[in-house]
Write a protein that holds these residues in place. Structure first.
Motif, short mmCIF file in Angstrom:
data_model
loop_
_atom_site.label_atom_id
_atom_site.label_comp_id
_atom_site.label_asym_id
_atom_site.label_seq_id
_atom_site.Cartn_x
_atom_site.Cartn_y
_atom_site.Cartn_z
N ASN A 12 -5.00 -9.96 6.91
CA ASN A 12 -6.04 -9.10 7.47
C ASN A 12 -7.39 -9.78 7.32
O ASN A 12 -7.47 -10.95 6.91
CB ASN A 12 -6.00 -7.71 6.83
CG ASN A 12 -6.35 -7.72 5.35
OD1 ASN A 12 -6.96 -8.65 4.82
ND2 ASN A 12 -5.95 -6.67 4.66
N TYR A 25 1.86 -5.45 6.00
CA TYR A 25 2.09 -4.95 7.35
C TYR A 25 3.52 -5.23 7.80
O TYR A 25 4.04 -6.32 7.60
CB TYR A 25 1.09 -5.59 8.32
CG TYR A 25 -0.32 -5.45 7.84
CD1 TYR A 25 -0.98 -4.22 7.92
CD2 TYR A 25 -0.99 -6.52 7.25
CE1 TYR A 25 -2.27 -4.08 7.44
CE2 TYR A 25 -2.27 -6.38 6.75
CZ TYR A 25 -2.91 -5.15 6.85
OH TYR A 25 -4.18 -5.01 6.36
N ASN A 126 -6.30 -6.16 12.25
CA ASN A 126 -7.66 -5.60 12.21
C ASN A 126 -7.72 -4.53 11.13
O ASN A 126 -7.65 -3.33 11.40
CB ASN A 126 -8.03 -5.03 13.58
CG ASN A 126 -9.48 -4.60 13.64
OD1 ASN A 126 -10.27 -4.94 12.77
ND2 ASN A 126 -9.82 -3.86 14.67
N SER A 127 -7.83 -4.98 9.89
CA SER A 127 -7.82 -4.10 8.73
C SER A 127 -8.44 -4.85 7.56
O SER A 127 -8.50 -6.08 7.56
CB SER A 127 -6.38 -3.70 8.40
OG SER A 127 -6.31 -3.10 7.13
N GLU A 129 -7.44 -3.73 4.33
CA GLU A 129 -6.65 -3.18 3.23
C GLU A 129 -6.56 -4.19 2.09
O GLU A 129 -6.44 -5.39 2.31
CB GLU A 129 -5.26 -2.86 3.77
CG GLU A 129 -4.42 -2.02 2.85
CD GLU A 129 -3.13 -1.57 3.52
OE1 GLU A 129 -2.19 -1.29 2.78
OE2 GLU A 129 -3.07 -1.52 4.77
#
Length: 144
Positions: A12, A25, A126-127, A129
């Motif tokens: 990410n 993910y 697109n994170s 985390e």
């Protein structure tokens, strides 16, 4: 001159790969792409990455696990104890195959720092985390 290796990773924006022994993910298209490009090749990973696999060893691939643990056993895999052993084995036995480094963070870092990587297949999610395993900060993005 060493042979060159390829990297496959899903990260990410914070370069995070995983948390508590699991990928952050589970993206079907990304996993299908991983299977497609690594099929019939050599995959190289650390023991934590191996332990995180849902199916062990990954079929249709030569699975190499690198660990410092001299007693480590991974059924159906080649277990090695250093990057040097891995390089030597790949140059000697698998020079005619694509060799993909698939994790974790420290294994990626070792191969990158030794300038052994020529291609990186990176999926960027697109994170932001957070997790406990990150990809080495070597990616250059002119948009950031």
């Amino acid at each position: 001159m060493y042979m060159k290796f390829k990297i496959v990773a899903c990260i990410n924006h914070a370069l995070t790969l995983g948390n508590e022994g699991k990928l952050l993910y589970n993206i079907k298209a990304d996993l299908q792409n991983f299977k497609r490009i690594t099929n019939g090749s050599v995959i190289i990973m650390g023991s934590k990455t191996y332990e995180s696999l849902p199916r062990k060893p990954l079929p249709n691939r030569i699975n190499i696990v690198i660990t410092r643990n001299k007693n480590y056993v991974a059924e159906g895999c080649v277990v090695l104890h250093s990057i040097e052993e891995c390089i030597e084995l790949c140059e000697r036995q698998y020079h005619d195959k694509d060799c993909y480094v698939i994790g974790g963070g420290k294994i990626y870092e070792e191969f990158i720092n030794r300038d052994l990587v020529d291609i990186m297949y990176i999926t960027e999610v697109n994170s932001s985390e957070e997790g406990d395993t990150t990809f080495p900060n070597v990616l250059m993005d002119s948009e950031k």
